[in-house]
Design a protein around this motif. Sequence first.
Motif, PDB file in Angstrom:
ATOM      1  N   LYS A   1       0.569 -22.620 -10.582  1.00  0.00           N
ATOM      2  CA  LYS A   1       2.088 -23.657 -10.798  1.00  0.00           C
ATOM      3  C   LYS A   1       1.711 -23.755 -12.439  1.00  0.00           C
ATOM      4  CE  LYS A   1       2.416 -25.395  -6.356  1.00  0.00           C
ATOM      5  NZ  LYS A   1       2.816 -26.937  -5.650  1.00  0.00           N
ATOM      6  N   GLY A   2       2.888 -23.967 -12.987  1.00  0.00           N
ATOM      7  CA  GLY A   2       2.861 -24.146 -14.350  1.00  0.00           C
ATOM      8  C   GLY A   2       4.627 -24.444 -14.735  1.00  0.00           C
ATOM      9  N   LEU A   3       4.898 -23.997 -15.977  1.00  0.00           N
ATOM     10  CA  LEU A   3       6.221 -24.305 -16.333  1.00  0.00           C
ATOM     11  C   LEU A   3       7.314 -23.065 -15.443  1.00  0.00           C
ATOM     12  CD1 LEU A   3       6.449 -24.514 -20.222  1.00  0.00           C
ATOM     13  CD2 LEU A   3       6.848 -26.111 -18.179  1.00  0.00           C
ATOM     14  N   GLU A   4       6.540 -22.113 -15.052  1.00  0.00           N
ATOM     15  CA  GLU A   4       6.955 -21.238 -14.055  1.00  0.00           C
ATOM     16  C   GLU A   4       5.808 -20.954 -12.984  1.00  0.00           C
ATOM     17  OE1 GLU A   4       8.872 -16.910 -15.066  1.00  0.00           O
ATOM     18  OE2 GLU A   4       6.708 -16.803 -14.845  1.00  0.00           O
ATOM     19  N   THR A   5       6.327 -20.737 -11.808  1.00  0.00           N
ATOM     20  CA  THR A   5       5.605 -20.589 -10.584  1.00  0.00           C
ATOM     21  C   THR A   5       5.249 -19.370 -10.107  1.00  0.00           C
ATOM     22  OG1 THR A   5       6.063 -22.879  -9.658  1.00  0.00           O
ATOM     23  CG2 THR A   5       5.152 -21.395  -8.101  1.00  0.00           C
ATOM     24  N   ILE A   6       4.220 -18.780 -10.163  1.00  0.00           N
ATOM     25  CA  ILE A   6       3.766 -17.525  -9.690  1.00  0.00           C
ATOM     26  C   ILE A   6       3.401 -17.549  -8.315  1.00  0.00           C
ATOM     27  CG2 ILE A   6       2.565 -15.362 -10.266  1.00  0.00           C
ATOM     28  CD1 ILE A   6       4.605 -16.107 -12.590  1.00  0.00           C
ATOM     29  N   ARG A   7       3.808 -16.596  -7.404  1.00  0.00           N
ATOM     30  CA  ARG A   7       3.270 -16.632  -6.134  1.00  0.00           C
ATOM     31  C   ARG A   7       3.087 -15.250  -5.799  1.00  0.00           C
ATOM     32  NH1 ARG A   7       4.403 -21.309  -3.897  1.00  0.00           N
ATOM     33  NH2 ARG A   7       6.411 -22.393  -4.409  1.00  0.00           N
ATOM     34  N   PHE A   8       1.778 -15.014  -5.124  1.00  0.00           N
ATOM     35  CA  PHE A   8       1.442 -13.722  -4.809  1.00  0.00           C
ATOM     36  C   PHE A   8       1.538 -13.750  -3.209  1.00  0.00           C
ATOM     37  CE2 PHE A   8      -1.155 -15.253  -8.079  1.00  0.00           C
ATOM     38  CZ  PHE A   8      -0.989 -14.216  -9.239  1.00  0.00           C
ATOM     39  N   ARG A   9       2.145 -12.570  -2.948  1.00  0.00           N
ATOM     40  CA  ARG A   9       2.803 -12.417  -1.667  1.00  0.00           C
ATOM     41  C   ARG A   9       2.130 -11.154  -1.041  1.00  0.00           C
ATOM     42  NH1 ARG A   9       7.001 -16.007  -0.471  1.00  0.00           N
ATOM     43  NH2 ARG A   9       7.971 -16.784  -2.555  1.00  0.00           N
ATOM     44  N   LYS A  10       2.091 -11.054   0.469  1.00  0.00           N
ATOM     45  CA  LYS A  10       1.649 -10.087   1.128  1.00  0.00           C
ATOM     46  C   LYS A  10       2.428  -9.918   2.264  1.00  0.00           C
ATOM     47  CE  LYS A  10      -2.794  -7.934   3.213  1.00  0.00           C
ATOM     48  NZ  LYS A  10      -4.017  -7.890   3.382  1.00  0.00           N
ATOM     49  N   CYS A  11       2.803  -8.570   2.814  1.00  0.00           N
ATOM     50  CA  CYS A  11       3.488  -8.342   3.900  1.00  0.00           C
ATOM     51  C   CYS A  11       2.590  -8.057   5.233  1.00  0.00           C
ATOM     52  CB  CYS A  11       4.380  -7.239   3.807  1.00  0.00           C
ATOM     53  SG  CYS A  11       5.252  -6.739   5.475  1.00  0.00           S
ATOM     54  N   PRO A  12       2.689  -8.907   6.316  1.00  0.00           N
ATOM     55  CA  PRO A  12       1.551  -8.540   7.456  1.00  0.00           C
ATOM     56  C   PRO A  12       1.827  -7.486   8.144  1.00  0.00           C
ATOM     57  CG  PRO A  12       3.032 -10.412   8.171  1.00  0.00           C
ATOM     58  CD  PRO A  12       3.341  -9.896   6.572  1.00  0.00           C
ATOM     59  N   GLU A  13       3.103  -6.663   8.006  1.00  0.00           N
ATOM     60  CA  GLU A  13       3.523  -5.618   8.932  1.00  0.00           C
ATOM     61  C   GLU A  13       2.933  -4.247   7.968  1.00  0.00           C
ATOM     62  OE1 GLU A  13       5.540  -3.697  11.694  1.00  0.00           O
ATOM     63  OE2 GLU A  13       4.907  -5.921  11.536  1.00  0.00           O
ATOM     64  N   CYS A  14       3.214  -4.062   6.891  1.00  0.00           N
ATOM     65  CA  CYS A  14       2.914  -2.832   5.902  1.00  0.00           C
ATOM     66  C   CYS A  14       1.621  -3.310   5.165  1.00  0.00           C
ATOM     67  CB  CYS A  14       4.084  -2.326   5.309  1.00  0.00           C
ATOM     68  SG  CYS A  14       4.484  -3.357   3.678  1.00  0.00           S
ATOM     69  N   GLU A  15       1.305  -4.401   5.015  1.00  0.00           N
ATOM     70  CA  GLU A  15       0.050  -4.705   4.169  1.00  0.00           C
ATOM     71  C   GLU A  15       0.222  -4.361   2.468  1.00  0.00           C
ATOM     72  OE1 GLU A  15      -2.976  -5.967   5.520  1.00  0.00           O
ATOM     73  OE2 GLU A  15      -1.921  -5.988   7.239  1.00  0.00           O
ATOM     74  N   ASN A  16       1.422  -4.446   2.134  1.00  0.00           N
ATOM     75  CA  ASN A  16       1.629  -4.430   0.756  1.00  0.00           C
ATOM     76  C   ASN A  16       1.660  -5.612   0.203  1.00  0.00           C
ATOM     77  OD1 ASN A  16       1.888  -1.607  -0.265  1.00  0.00           O
ATOM     78  ND2 ASN A  16       3.835  -1.448   1.420  1.00  0.00           N
ATOM     79  N   THR A  17       1.288  -5.779  -1.282  1.00  0.00           N
ATOM     80  CA  THR A  17       1.402  -7.101  -1.952  1.00  0.00           C
ATOM     81  C   THR A  17       2.282  -6.898  -3.210  1.00  0.00           C
ATOM     82  OG1 THR A  17      -0.453  -6.568  -3.211  1.00  0.00           O
ATOM     83  CG2 THR A  17      -1.043  -7.703  -1.165  1.00  0.00           C
ATOM     84  N   TRP A  18       2.817  -8.254  -3.535  1.00  0.00           N
ATOM     85  CA  TRP A  18       3.546  -8.354  -4.969  1.00  0.00           C
ATOM     86  C   TRP A  18       3.633  -9.760  -5.451  1.00  0.00           C
ATOM     87  CZ3 TRP A  18       5.208  -8.187   0.093  1.00  0.00           C
ATOM     88  CH2 TRP A  18       6.227  -9.208   0.588  1.00  0.00           C
ATOM     89  N   THR A  19       4.315  -9.656  -6.598  1.00  0.00           N
ATOM     90  CA  THR A  19       4.063 -10.926  -7.027  1.00  0.00           C
ATOM     91  C   THR A  19       5.557 -11.319  -7.332  1.00  0.00           C
ATOM     92  OG1 THR A  19       2.208 -10.630  -8.371  1.00  0.00           O
ATOM     93  CG2 THR A  19       3.430 -12.199  -9.222  1.00  0.00           C
ATOM     94  N   THR A  20       5.853 -12.722  -7.303  1.00  0.00           N
ATOM     95  CA  THR A  20       7.293 -13.339  -7.366  1.00  0.00           C
ATOM     96  C   THR A  20       7.008 -14.401  -8.217  1.00  0.00           C
ATOM     97  OG1 THR A  20       7.155 -14.773  -5.546  1.00  0.00           O
ATOM     98  CG2 THR A  20       8.337 -12.865  -5.223  1.00  0.00           C
ATOM     99  N   ALA A  21       7.920 -14.861  -9.159  1.00  0.00           N
ATOM    100  CA  ALA A  21       8.184 -15.793 -10.058  1.00  0.00           C
ATOM    101  C   ALA A  21       9.375 -16.693  -9.933  1.00  0.00           C
ATOM    102  CB  ALA A  21       8.039 -15.104 -11.678  1.00  0.00           C
ATOM    103  N   GLU A  22       9.233 -17.971  -9.786  1.00  0.00           N
ATOM    104  CA  GLU A  22       9.946 -18.915  -9.805  1.00  0.00           C
ATOM    105  C   GLU A  22      10.202 -19.868 -11.224  1.00  0.00           C
ATOM    106  OE1 GLU A  22       9.679 -21.894  -6.713  1.00  0.00           O
ATOM    107  OE2 GLU A  22       8.982 -19.882  -5.264  1.00  0.00           O
TER     108      GLU A  22
END
Length: 66
Positions: free
Chosen positions: A18-39
């Motif tokens: 968390k900061g001026l922009e919130t970065i979230r690290f996500r994972k899919c339980p179905e295919c196991e891929n990961t990625w990053t999102t920003a708010e």
Amino acid sequence: MFCPYCGYEKTKVVGTVKGLETIRFRKCPECENTWTTAEAVRPNDEYLENFIKIRDEYKNRRFSTN
């Protein structure tokens, strides 16, 4: 959030920065891929116009030579 790789609906947030922009690290339980999102907050135009006006007035007063 939908997984961008397989389309699975129920992805998980595995970490957040968390900061001026919130970065979230996500994972899919179905295919196991990961990625990053920003708010980030995007101010509306009226807010931004007022901010610029006030900022410029402050700069002018601060640096004026009276």
